[in-house]
Design a protein around this motif. Structure first.
Motif, PDB file in Angstrom:
ATOM      1  N   SER A   1       0.473  -1.214  -0.061  1.00  0.00           N
ATOM      2  CA  SER A   1       0.076   0.086  -0.312  1.00  0.00           C
ATOM      3  C   SER A   1       1.211   1.683  -0.154  1.00  0.00           C
ATOM      4  O   SER A   1       2.563   1.623   0.048  1.00  0.00           O
ATOM      5  CB  SER A   1      -0.765   0.106   1.028  1.00  0.00           C
ATOM      6  N   PRO A   2       0.162   2.697  -0.032  1.00  0.00           N
ATOM      7  CA  PRO A   2       0.737   3.421   0.137  1.00  0.00           C
ATOM      8  C   PRO A   2       1.331   3.622   0.870  1.00  0.00           C
ATOM      9  O   PRO A   2       0.947   3.275   2.547  1.00  0.00           O
ATOM     10  CB  PRO A   2       0.080   4.613  -0.827  1.00  0.00           C
ATOM     11  N   ALA A   3       2.614   3.944   1.175  1.00  0.00           N
ATOM     12  CA  ALA A   3       3.541   4.760   2.317  1.00  0.00           C
ATOM     13  C   ALA A   3       2.509   5.354   3.078  1.00  0.00           C
ATOM     14  O   ALA A   3       1.961   6.774   2.923  1.00  0.00           O
ATOM     15  CB  ALA A   3       4.806   5.404   2.535  1.00  0.00           C
ATOM     16  N   PRO A   4       2.546   5.709   4.370  1.00  0.00           N
ATOM     17  CA  PRO A   4       1.901   6.501   5.556  1.00  0.00           C
ATOM     18  C   PRO A   4       2.128   8.118   4.817  1.00  0.00           C
ATOM     19  O   PRO A   4       2.973   7.985   4.471  1.00  0.00           O
ATOM     20  CB  PRO A   4       2.148   6.690   6.578  1.00  0.00           C
ATOM     21  N   GLU A   5       1.421   8.858   5.327  1.00  0.00           N
ATOM     22  CA  GLU A   5       1.736  10.562   5.050  1.00  0.00           C
ATOM     23  C   GLU A   5       2.265  10.930   5.789  1.00  0.00           C
ATOM     24  O   GLU A   5       2.980  11.917   5.339  1.00  0.00           O
ATOM     25  CB  GLU A   5       0.170  11.469   5.332  1.00  0.00           C
ATOM     26  N   CYS A   6       3.201  10.284   6.875  1.00  0.00           N
ATOM     27  CA  CYS A   6       4.258  11.512   7.576  1.00  0.00           C
ATOM     28  C   CYS A   6       5.944  10.836   7.446  1.00  0.00           C
ATOM     29  O   CYS A   6       6.032  10.703   7.638  1.00  0.00           O
ATOM     30  CB  CYS A   6       3.640  10.783   9.112  1.00  0.00           C
ATOM     31  N   VAL A   7       5.167   9.977   6.393  1.00  0.00           N
ATOM     32  CA  VAL A   7       6.635   9.586   5.477  1.00  0.00           C
ATOM     33  C   VAL A   7       6.638  10.652   4.182  1.00  0.00           C
ATOM     34  O   VAL A   7       5.860  10.105   3.422  1.00  0.00           O
ATOM     35  CB  VAL A   7       7.183   7.814   5.171  1.00  0.00           C
ATOM     36  N   GLU A   8       7.242  11.001   4.144  1.00  0.00           N
ATOM     37  CA  GLU A   8       8.145  12.607   3.431  1.00  0.00           C
ATOM     38  C   GLU A   8       8.987  11.777   2.171  1.00  0.00           C
ATOM     39  O   GLU A   8      10.137  11.428   2.149  1.00  0.00           O
ATOM     40  CB  GLU A   8       7.893  13.774   3.442  1.00  0.00           C
ATOM     41  N   TYR A   9       9.407  12.564   1.004  1.00  0.00           N
ATOM     42  CA  TYR A   9      10.560  11.973   0.587  1.00  0.00           C
ATOM     43  C   TYR A   9      10.550  13.725  -0.555  1.00  0.00           C
ATOM     44  O   TYR A   9       9.628  14.375  -0.752  1.00  0.00           O
ATOM     45  CB  TYR A   9      10.258  10.717  -1.405  1.00  0.00           C
ATOM     46  N   PHE A  10      11.490  13.869  -0.361  1.00  0.00           N
ATOM     47  CA  PHE A  10      12.220  15.114  -1.115  1.00  0.00           C
ATOM     48  C   PHE A  10      13.029  15.082  -2.478  1.00  0.00           C
ATOM     49  O   PHE A  10      14.258  14.413  -2.212  1.00  0.00           O
ATOM     50  CB  PHE A  10      13.077  15.985  -0.377  1.00  0.00           C
ATOM     51  N   GLN A  11      12.830  15.349  -2.799  1.00  0.00           N
ATOM     52  CA  GLN A  11      13.608  14.236  -4.845  1.00  0.00           C
ATOM     53  C   GLN A  11      14.673  15.550  -5.142  1.00  0.00           C
ATOM     54  O   GLN A  11      13.848  17.099  -5.215  1.00  0.00           O
ATOM     55  CB  GLN A  11      12.632  13.734  -5.529  1.00  0.00           C
ATOM     56  N   SER A  12      15.290  15.175  -5.913  1.00  0.00           N
ATOM     57  CA  SER A  12      16.446  15.659  -6.553  1.00  0.00           C
ATOM     58  C   SER A  12      16.918  15.241  -7.650  1.00  0.00           C
ATOM     59  O   SER A  12      16.367  13.986  -8.224  1.00  0.00           O
ATOM     60  CB  SER A  12      17.770  16.802  -6.051  1.00  0.00           C
ATOM     61  N   TRP A  13      17.373  16.110  -9.306  1.00  0.00           N
ATOM     62  CA  TRP A  13      18.661  14.553 -10.158  1.00  0.00           C
ATOM     63  C   TRP A  13      18.691  13.899  -9.599  1.00  0.00           C
ATOM     64  O   TRP A  13      19.138  12.850 -10.358  1.00  0.00           O
ATOM     65  CB  TRP A  13      19.174  15.814 -11.262  1.00  0.00           C
ATOM     66  N   ARG A  14      20.109  14.006  -8.377  1.00  0.00           N
ATOM     67  CA  ARG A  14      20.686  12.796  -8.187  1.00  0.00           C
ATOM     68  C   ARG A  14      20.393  12.015  -6.959  1.00  0.00           C
ATOM     69  O   ARG A  14      20.846  10.864  -7.572  1.00  0.00           O
ATOM     70  CB  ARG A  14      22.200  14.494  -7.171  1.00  0.00           C
ATOM     71  N   TYR A  15      19.860  12.705  -5.858  1.00  0.00           N
ATOM     72  CA  TYR A  15      18.965  11.711  -5.656  1.00  0.00           C
ATOM     73  C   TYR A  15      17.116  12.096  -4.733  1.00  0.00           C
ATOM     74  O   TYR A  15      16.885  12.794  -5.083  1.00  0.00           O
ATOM     75  CB  TYR A  15      19.742  11.892  -3.596  1.00  0.00           C
TER      76      TYR A  15
END
Length: 91
Positions: free
Chosen positions: A15-29
């Motif tokens: 299932s989708p991860a809980p809303e309290c788990v967030e991601y921050f993306q850039s071109w490298r990481y």
């Protein structure tokens, strides 16, 4: 120290991860933060279906995954995954 790594980790997503788990993306990481009160096992989904490891992230912890790169392979979301296929992350 890796506990276990397997390409089958994506097949074990649920299932989708809980809303309290967030991601921050850039071109490298893509950095993932667990803002939950419990440990979370998560993987990253990408636009091209690229494989990503299942990582166990402690509360307030961070894990680093691949970024979108020069080809624009963006993250579409985070999914829970089977802890049997977890890769420990030291970041």
């Amino acid at each position: 120290m890796p506990l276990a790594t397997a390409p089958a980790a994506l097949a074990t997503t649920s299932s989708p991860a809980p809303e309290c788990v967030e991601y921050f993306q850039s071109w490298r990481y893509t950095d993932v933060h667990n803002g939950c009160g419990d440990t979370a096992s998560v993987t990253v989904e990408y636009t091209n279906g690229q494989w990503a490891p299942c990582r166990l992230i402690e509360p307030s912890g961070w894990a680093t995954f691949s970024g979108y790169g020069t080809g624009g392979n963006y993250v579409t979301g985070l999914r829970t995954c089977d802890p049997a296929f977890v890769t420990a992350d030291s970041s």
